[in-house]
Design a protein around this motif. Structure first.
Motif, mmCIF file in Angstrom:
data_model
loop_
_atom_site.group_PDB
_atom_site.id
_atom_site.type_symbol
_atom_site.label_atom_id
_atom_site.label_comp_id
_atom_site.label_asym_id
_atom_site.label_seq_id
_atom_site.Cartn_x
_atom_site.Cartn_y
_atom_site.Cartn_z
ATOM 1 N N PHE A 37 1.170 -1.009 0.545
ATOM 2 C CA PHE A 37 0.144 -0.070 0.148
ATOM 3 C C PHE A 37 1.017 0.957 0.031
ATOM 4 C CE2 PHE A 37 -2.411 3.689 1.806
ATOM 5 C CZ PHE A 37 -3.255 3.703 1.606
ATOM 6 N N GLY A 38 1.971 1.452 1.103
ATOM 7 C CA GLY A 38 3.014 2.995 0.857
ATOM 8 C C GLY A 38 3.671 3.242 -0.293
ATOM 9 N N ALA A 39 3.769 1.810 -1.285
ATOM 10 C CA ALA A 39 4.369 1.920 -2.741
ATOM 11 C C ALA A 39 3.168 2.821 -3.594
ATOM 12 C CB ALA A 39 4.812 0.967 -3.264
ATOM 13 N N PHE A 40 1.779 1.703 -3.428
ATOM 14 C CA PHE A 40 1.079 2.206 -4.414
ATOM 15 C C PHE A 40 0.673 4.014 -3.887
ATOM 16 C CE2 PHE A 40 -3.843 3.161 -4.380
ATOM 17 C CZ PHE A 40 -3.423 2.963 -5.720
ATOM 18 N N TYR A 41 0.083 4.334 -2.589
ATOM 19 C CA TYR A 41 -0.367 5.154 -2.152
ATOM 20 C C TYR A 41 0.686 6.155 -2.646
ATOM 21 C CZ TYR A 41 -2.124 9.075 0.748
ATOM 22 O OH TYR A 41 -2.501 10.259 1.640
ATOM 23 N N ALA A 42 2.194 6.385 -2.612
ATOM 24 C CA ALA A 42 3.740 7.812 -2.655
ATOM 25 C C ALA A 42 2.986 7.330 -4.610
ATOM 26 C CB ALA A 42 4.503 7.028 -2.896
ATOM 27 N N ASP A 43 2.766 6.723 -4.683
ATOM 28 C CA ASP A 43 2.394 6.916 -6.208
ATOM 29 C C ASP A 43 1.034 7.712 -6.677
ATOM 30 O OD1 ASP A 43 3.239 7.050 -9.223
ATOM 31 O OD2 ASP A 43 2.756 5.118 -9.379
ATOM 32 N N VAL A 44 0.170 7.704 -5.954
ATOM 33 C CA VAL A 44 -0.814 9.343 -7.006
ATOM 34 C C VAL A 44 -1.099 10.095 -5.989
ATOM 35 C CG1 VAL A 44 -2.713 6.850 -6.486
ATOM 36 C CG2 VAL A 44 -2.271 8.569 -4.858
#
Length: 178
Positions: A37-44
């Motif tokens: 989730f952290g990587a996903f969230y950082a990319d939005v």
């Protein structure tokens, strides 16, 4: 603009208990593990959520979306508490507006909003984190989505906690029985 959903779901298809509680997510909490989730969230660049998801987040000890643009889809009047905006139109209009304003990737959250984006053909990816629990009742992720929405499995991964993560890409809409 890309619209992506990342959401936890019980084995029987619920995203929250009937009263909106998400305490059951704790069964897969592990120190240092965020299931991507952290990587996903950082990319939005922005979040688009429904009113119920927004109200749930307001109840957290700290606002979880600090530093991200937040738009709440709602038809009821609301007052911004953390700089979030509110939008009452169709998702197509919101996506066009966000794209004009430079948003490249939006995190779509909340069952009703995910269904709206699926119905409109606006969702580019759907990550489901399947939690090893049967709730028996609650808030379903899926319901009436209109015509069939075929999905292509992009990846799957299982974790020692029992969580299984499935990443899908919605394909073109297909008429029922066709």
């Amino acid at each position: 603009m890309e619209c992506c959903a990342f959401i936890a779901i019980s084995i029987d298809g619920f995203i929250a208990r009937a009263n909106g509680a998400i305490d059951w997510l704790k069964i897969v909490e592990r120190p240092g593990e965020d299931y991507g989730f952290g990587a996903f969230y950082a990319d939005v660049d922005a979040l688009v959520m429904g009113r119920k998801t927004y109200e749930t987040a307001l109840g957290f000890d700290a606002w979880p979306y600090t530093g991200k643009r937040c738009v709440v889809l709602t038809h009821r009047p609301a007052t911004s508490r953390h700089g979030e905006g509110f939008f009452a139109g169709p998702p197509e209009e919101l996506v066009a507006k966000l794209a004009r304003e430079g948003v490249k990737r939006a995190y779509v959250d909340g069952g009703a909003v995910i269904r709206l984006f699926l119905q409109a053909g606006l969702l580019d990816s759907l990550t489901l984190s399947l939690i090893p629990v049967l709730l028996g009742e609650g808030v379903p992720l899926f319901g009436e989505t209109g015509p069939d929405v075929a999905m292509e499995l992009v990846s799957s991964q299982s974790f020692p906690s029992g969580l299984v993560q499935l990443r899908y890409r919605p394909l073109r809409k297909v008429k029922p029985n066709g």
